[in-house]
Design an enzyme around this catalytic site. Structure first.
Site, mmCIF file in Angstrom:
data_model
loop_
_atom_site.group_PDB
_atom_site.id
_atom_site.type_symbol
_atom_site.label_atom_id
_atom_site.label_comp_id
_atom_site.label_asym_id
_atom_site.label_seq_id
_atom_site.Cartn_x
_atom_site.Cartn_y
_atom_site.Cartn_z
ATOM 1 C CB CYS A 270 -0.897 -0.028 1.232
ATOM 2 S SG CYS A 270 -2.056 1.330 1.325
ATOM 3 N N PRO A 271 0.586 2.214 -0.810
ATOM 4 C CG PRO A 271 0.486 4.451 -1.592
ATOM 5 C CD PRO A 271 1.347 3.472 -0.776
#
Length: 80
Positions: free
Chosen positions: A17-18
């Site tokens: 992430c992200p």
């Protein structure tokens, strides 16, 4: 096997992430309406991240998500 044809496959394995969402958005932007992007990820958080992104983003639809053997596969359709 899936009942829809994928137009493109995006490999974001090993990215956290992200990045899976960022790369998915970039790839979806290059598709035309009705095309399906297959996203291959190893980040378990991508299940909720991509689902949340698709729910809140006009013009995309999360078609399916498959989890197995440490691989998370997402199918996202461009709708606009």
């Amino acid at each position: 096997m899936t009942e829809y044809e994928t137009t493109e496959t995006l490999d974001v394995k090993g990215q956290n992430c992200p990045m899976p969402v960022v790369k998915t958005k970039q790839s979806i932007d290059g598709l035309t309406s009705g095309e399906v992007l297959e996203v291959l990820a190893t980040d378990s958080g991508s299940m909720s991240d991509i689902a949340g992104w698709a729910d809140s983003t006009p013009g995309v639809e999360l078609v399916d998500q498959v989890e197995g053997d440490g691989l998370y596969t997402h199918y996202v359709r461009k709708t606009e």
